[in-house]
Design an enzyme around this catalytic site. Structure first.
Site, PDB file in Angstrom:
ATOM      1  N   ASN A 180       0.846  -1.203   0.000  1.00 53.70           N
ATOM      2  CA  ASN A 180       0.000   0.000   0.000  1.00 53.70           C
ATOM      3  C   ASN A 180       0.878   1.249   0.000  1.00 53.70           C
ATOM      4  O   ASN A 180       2.101   1.145  -0.001  1.00 53.70           O
ATOM      5  CB  ASN A 180      -0.942  -0.029   1.206  1.00 53.70           C
ATOM      6  CG  ASN A 180      -0.179  -0.134   2.509  1.00 53.70           C
ATOM      7  OD1 ASN A 180       0.611   0.736   2.849  1.00 53.70           O
ATOM      8  ND2 ASN A 180      -0.375  -1.231   3.229  1.00 53.70           N
ATOM      9  N   ALA A 194       1.692   1.040  11.658  1.00 49.71           N
ATOM     10  CA  ALA A 194       1.891   0.399  10.353  1.00 49.71           C
ATOM     11  C   ALA A 194       0.578   0.197   9.605  1.00 49.71           C
ATOM     12  O   ALA A 194      -0.471  -0.053  10.205  1.00 49.71           O
ATOM     13  CB  ALA A 194       2.574  -0.955  10.552  1.00 49.71           C
ATOM     14  N   ASP A 242      -4.152  -6.317   4.954  1.00 48.72           N
ATOM     15  CA  ASP A 242      -5.173  -7.150   5.601  1.00 48.72           C
ATOM     16  C   ASP A 242      -5.121  -8.603   5.123  1.00 48.72           C
ATOM     17  O   ASP A 242      -5.500  -9.504   5.839  1.00 48.72           O
ATOM     18  CB  ASP A 242      -6.571  -6.574   5.327  1.00 48.72           C
ATOM     19  CG  ASP A 242      -6.797  -5.291   6.121  1.00 48.72           C
ATOM     20  OD1 ASP A 242      -6.348  -5.242   7.282  1.00 48.72           O
ATOM     21  OD2 ASP A 242      -7.396  -4.342   5.582  1.00 48.72           O
ATOM     22  N   LYS A 300       8.416 -17.498 -10.700  1.00 49.63           N
ATOM     23  CA  LYS A 300       7.683 -16.378 -11.271  1.00 49.63           C
ATOM     24  C   LYS A 300       6.468 -16.874 -12.060  1.00 49.63           C
ATOM     25  O   LYS A 300       6.594 -17.773 -12.898  1.00 49.63           O
ATOM     26  CB  LYS A 300       8.638 -15.600 -12.181  1.00 49.63           C
ATOM     27  CG  LYS A 300       8.078 -14.299 -12.656  1.00 49.63           C
ATOM     28  CD  LYS A 300       9.095 -13.568 -13.511  1.00 49.63           C
ATOM     29  CE  LYS A 300       8.404 -12.474 -14.294  1.00 49.63           C
ATOM     30  NZ  LYS A 300       9.251 -11.955 -15.353  1.00 49.63           N
ATOM     31  N   PRO A 354      -2.645 -11.962  10.217  1.00 47.35           N
ATOM     32  CA  PRO A 354      -2.929 -11.783  11.647  1.00 47.35           C
ATOM     33  C   PRO A 354      -3.135 -10.297  11.928  1.00 47.35           C
ATOM     34  O   PRO A 354      -2.510  -9.454  11.284  1.00 47.35           O
ATOM     35  CB  PRO A 354      -1.650 -12.280  12.333  1.00 47.35           C
ATOM     36  CG  PRO A 354      -0.591 -12.226  11.290  1.00 47.35           C
ATOM     37  CD  PRO A 354      -1.285 -12.443   9.983  1.00 47.35           C
ATOM     38  N   ASP A 355      -4.021  -9.978  12.862  1.00 46.20           N
ATOM     39  CA  ASP A 355      -4.201  -8.576  13.268  1.00 46.20           C
ATOM     40  C   ASP A 355      -3.239  -8.332  14.435  1.00 46.20           C
ATOM     41  O   ASP A 355      -3.456  -8.814  15.554  1.00 46.20           O
ATOM     42  CB  ASP A 355      -5.663  -8.325  13.671  1.00 46.20           C
ATOM     43  CG  ASP A 355      -5.918  -6.843  13.862  1.00 46.20           C
ATOM     44  OD1 ASP A 355      -5.079  -6.166  14.496  1.00 46.20           O
ATOM     45  OD2 ASP A 355      -6.955  -6.352  13.358  1.00 46.20           O
ATOM     46  N   ILE A 356      -2.173  -7.608  14.158  1.00 48.71           N
ATOM     47  CA  ILE A 356      -1.099  -7.427  15.153  1.00 48.71           C
ATOM     48  C   ILE A 356      -1.601  -6.625  16.355  1.00 48.71           C
ATOM     49  O   ILE A 356      -1.376  -6.989  17.510  1.00 48.71           O
ATOM     50  CB  ILE A 356       0.118  -6.742  14.485  1.00 48.71           C
ATOM     51  CG1 ILE A 356       0.588  -7.614  13.308  1.00 48.71           C
ATOM     52  CG2 ILE A 356       1.243  -6.504  15.483  1.00 48.71           C
ATOM     53  CD1 ILE A 356       1.528  -6.934  12.356  1.00 48.71           C
ATOM     54  N   PHE A 380      -4.048   3.007  15.049  1.00 50.21           N
ATOM     55  CA  PHE A 380      -4.280   4.103  14.118  1.00 50.21           C
ATOM     56  C   PHE A 380      -5.385   3.708  13.164  1.00 50.21           C
ATOM     57  O   PHE A 380      -5.549   2.523  12.849  1.00 50.21           O
ATOM     58  CB  PHE A 380      -2.999   4.420  13.327  1.00 50.21           C
ATOM     59  CG  PHE A 380      -2.129   5.419  14.033  1.00 50.21           C
ATOM     60  CD1 PHE A 380      -1.532   5.110  15.241  1.00 50.21           C
ATOM     61  CD2 PHE A 380      -1.939   6.682  13.487  1.00 50.21           C
ATOM     62  CE1 PHE A 380      -0.755   6.040  15.904  1.00 50.21           C
ATOM     63  CE2 PHE A 380      -1.163   7.621  14.147  1.00 50.21           C
ATOM     64  CZ  PHE A 380      -0.568   7.306  15.351  1.00 50.21           C
ATOM     65  N   LYS A 404     -10.664  -3.660  18.292  1.00 51.15           N
ATOM     66  CA  LYS A 404      -9.228  -3.936  18.434  1.00 51.15           C
ATOM     67  C   LYS A 404      -8.825  -4.082  19.903  1.00 51.15           C
ATOM     68  O   LYS A 404      -7.723  -4.522  20.205  1.00 51.15           O
ATOM     69  CB  LYS A 404      -8.396  -2.826  17.801  1.00 51.15           C
ATOM     70  CG  LYS A 404      -8.737  -2.554  16.341  1.00 51.15           C
ATOM     71  CD  LYS A 404      -7.819  -3.305  15.412  1.00 51.15           C
ATOM     72  CE  LYS A 404      -8.169  -2.999  13.963  1.00 51.15           C
ATOM     73  NZ  LYS A 404      -7.275  -3.656  13.031  1.00 51.15           N
TER      74      LYS A 404
HETATM   75  N1  CTP Z   1      -3.566  -3.426  12.124  1.00 52.29           N
HETATM   76  C1  CTP Z   1      -2.755  -4.481  12.556  1.00 52.29           C
HETATM   77  N2  CTP Z   1      -2.755  -5.650  11.875  1.00 52.29           N
HETATM   78  C2  CTP Z   1      -3.531  -5.820  10.795  1.00 52.29           C
HETATM   79  C3  CTP Z   1      -4.362  -4.751  10.352  1.00 52.29           C
HETATM   80  C4  CTP Z   1      -4.342  -3.584  11.033  1.00 52.29           C
HETATM   81  O1  CTP Z   1      -2.035  -4.313  13.541  1.00 52.29           O
HETATM   82  N3  CTP Z   1      -3.513  -6.963  10.164  1.00 52.29           N
HETATM   83  C5  CTP Z   1      -3.585  -2.184  12.902  1.00 52.29           C
HETATM   84  C6  CTP Z   1      -3.014  -0.981  12.198  1.00 52.29           C
HETATM   85  O2  CTP Z   1      -1.634  -0.825  12.462  1.00 52.29           O
HETATM   86  C7  CTP Z   1      -3.812   0.161  12.827  1.00 52.29           C
HETATM   87  C8  CTP Z   1      -5.152  -0.471  13.118  1.00 52.29           C
HETATM   88  O3  CTP Z   1      -4.916  -1.866  13.146  1.00 52.29           O
HETATM   89  O4  CTP Z   1      -3.272   0.555  14.051  1.00 52.29           O
HETATM   90  C9  CTP Z   1      -6.245  -0.144  12.152  1.00 52.29           C
HETATM   91  O5  CTP Z   1      -5.921  -0.632  10.917  1.00 52.29           O
HETATM   92  P1  CTP Z   1      -6.922  -0.565   9.655  1.00 52.29           P
HETATM   93  O6  CTP Z   1      -6.252  -1.244   8.520  1.00 52.29           O
HETATM   94  O7  CTP Z   1      -7.391   0.818   9.477  1.00 52.29           O
HETATM   95  O8  CTP Z   1      -8.095  -1.396  10.195  1.00 52.29           O
HETATM   96  P2  CTP Z   1      -8.709  -2.660   9.674  1.00 52.29           P
HETATM   97  O9  CTP Z   1      -8.965  -3.514  10.833  1.00 52.29           O
HETATM   98  O10 CTP Z   1      -7.886  -3.244   8.570  1.00 52.29           O
HETATM   99  O11 CTP Z   1     -10.075  -2.136   9.108  1.00 52.29           O
HETATM  100  P3  CTP Z   1     -10.482  -1.573   7.661  1.00 52.29           P
HETATM  101  O12 CTP Z   1      -9.354  -1.933   6.697  1.00 52.29           O
HETATM  102  O13 CTP Z   1     -11.752  -2.236   7.383  1.00 52.29           O
HETATM  103  O14 CTP Z   1     -10.620  -0.090   7.822  1.00 52.29           O
END
Ligand code: CTP
Length: 395
Positions: free
Chosen positions: A207, A271, A275, A285, A303-305, A323, A341
């Site tokens: 991104n 960061a 997703d 390749k 994973p959602d960190i 954030f 979160k």
């Molecule tokens: N974050 C994380 N790990 C992920 C996705 C997000 O730690 N896999 C953290 C980001 O660093 C940020 C927060 O979650 O602090 C919000 O991230 P965002 O991408 O805006 O939220 P999402 O849960 O992905 O929701 P959406 O994309 O639907 O807005």
């Protein structure tokens, strides 16, 4: 106090006041090594400066004797702080634009020390849009520019532009020389930048995150004495000084690096974590098939960190901050993320403009206590705004 400043005196009727400043700082235990510009020498002499400072006074960029004794690069870095007093419109214009055509401007460009400007000039000059632009640029670059005093000027006009009183100058210099260690002993873990999720050995999913806001926060934390671990995705930024930088590429690597850096007193998840990642990145390749059928890739959730660390039973930091970059309905999504979160604060910003990659930002801090909005400012100033609140929460 056993500290020293590099004092750059530029041309202006207020230049003579710097002599008193040298004496006052000397009484407080601060040594002044002085550079006089050519214009400043119309108002004060190198001899009077040397007599008061007890040091050699520097005036020339190309002076073989001085260069042999102390090169101009070393001169610019030998002190704890660089003070420009009085700071003319001319020196600020040069410094704001990176010009280096004399000793003073070269020292300002070569220094790696904090810089404090004490402007003094005619009121109309101070209020000129070009000067305002240069002052804003210097502040954005991280320098401190004091507001001049208001009053009757040497030229007979009235308004802001007078050099601040010596007492205020001295107090500002002494406070800039006192290291801020409010966060000493606190370990802060922070993530920044994008992640890169491989599709095959040459392609990846990522991104637009530049990492600038996260890096600015890491710097601001280190400036307050925190022990900072910055886990960063690929960015083109220099490592902030005084910070432990751990470079990773994928979300899974970011999670593993964060977990091994715990325990921490605070976790700040800046960061832009991807997703999803492609299921089973190809080891070779991928080749064009040459047909008209759409190519499809399969993704699996990363994973959602933030959530993982927020919900950690044994190692949850005291303060967990997420954030949220949103293009619409900022407040609604920020409030939702605060809950889903499991973090203490969500710092939300509107990325519908050119925030990503740009240098300006404006954020809103959402917590159980309500919402607080920052002013619109540079990413460095936003970082300071956020770090002040972190310091209040942790201490
Ligand atoms: N974050 C994380 N790990 C992920 C996705 C997000 O730690 N896999 C953290 C980001 O660093 C940020 C927060 O979650 O602090 C919000 O991230 P965002 O991408 O805006 O939220 P999402 O849960 O992905 O929701 P959406 O994309 O639907 O807005």
């Amino acid at each position: 106090m056993d500290r020293s400043i590099l004092l750059i005196i530029t041309g202006g009727i207020a230049a003579f006041k710097s002599l008193e400043l040298i004496r006052e700082l000397g009484r407080a235990g601060v040594r002044s090594r002085v550079i006089l510009t050519k214009a400043a020498q119309e108002f004060v002499t190198p001899l009077s400066v040397s007599a008061l400072s007890g040091e050699k006074c520097f005036t020339e960029l190309f002076n073989l004797n001085d260069e042999a004794e102390m090169g101009h690069i070393e001169l610019s870095r030998s002190a704890d702080l660089v003070v420009v007093c009085p700071a003319s419109a001319d020196i600020m214009a040069k410094a704001a634009n990176g010009l280096a055509n004399d000793l003073a401007s070269t020292a300002l460009l070569a220094t790696d020390k904090p810089v404090l400007y004490a402007p003094a000039m005619n009121v109309r000059m101070w209020q000129h849009p070009a000067v305002k632009r240069n002052v804003a640029q210097l502040r954005d670059d991280g320098a401190t520019v004091l507001e001049p005093d208001e009053g009757l000027m040497a030229c007979g006009e009235f308004g802001p532009g007078r050099l601040p009183e010596i007492e205020r100058l001295k107090a500002s210099i002494l406070s800039a020389l006192t290291p801020d260690d409010t966060l000493a002993g606190k370990h802060v873990l922070i993530t920044a930048g994008p992640t890169r999720e491989p599709i095959d050995p040459v392609r990846y999913l990522t991104n637009h995150s530049s990492g600038r806001q996260g890096y600015a926060i890491a710097s601001a934390l280190a400036a307050r004495g925190a022990d900072v671990t910055l886990v960063s995705g690929p960015v083109s930024l220099p490592a902030p000084s005084g910070v432990k930088l751990v470079k990773i590429e994928t979300a899974q690597e970011m999670l593993a690096a964060c977990q091994s850096a715990l325990p921490a007193d605070a976790f700040i998840s800046v960061a832009a974590v991807a997703d999803w990642r492609p299921v089973n990145a190809s080891e070779s390749k991928l080749k064009l098939k040459g047909g008209e059928d759409p190519v499809s890739l399969q993704f699996v959730e990363n994973p959602d960190i933030l959530k993982t660390i927020s919900n950690s039973e044994t190692q949850r930091p005291e303060l967990v901050i997420g954030f949220a970059a949103e293009t619409h309905e900022l407040e609604k999504y920020a409030q939702e993320k605060l809950k889903t979160k499991g973090c203490d604060w969500i710092i939300a910003n509107d990325v519908s403009g050119d925030v990503m990659g740009g240098d300006r930002n404006q954020v809103s801090l959402f917590s159980q206590q309500g919402v607080e909005r920052s002013p619109e400012a540079s990413k460095a100033q936003i970082a300071d705004w956020i770090v002040s609140r972190i310091a209040e929460a942790l201490i």
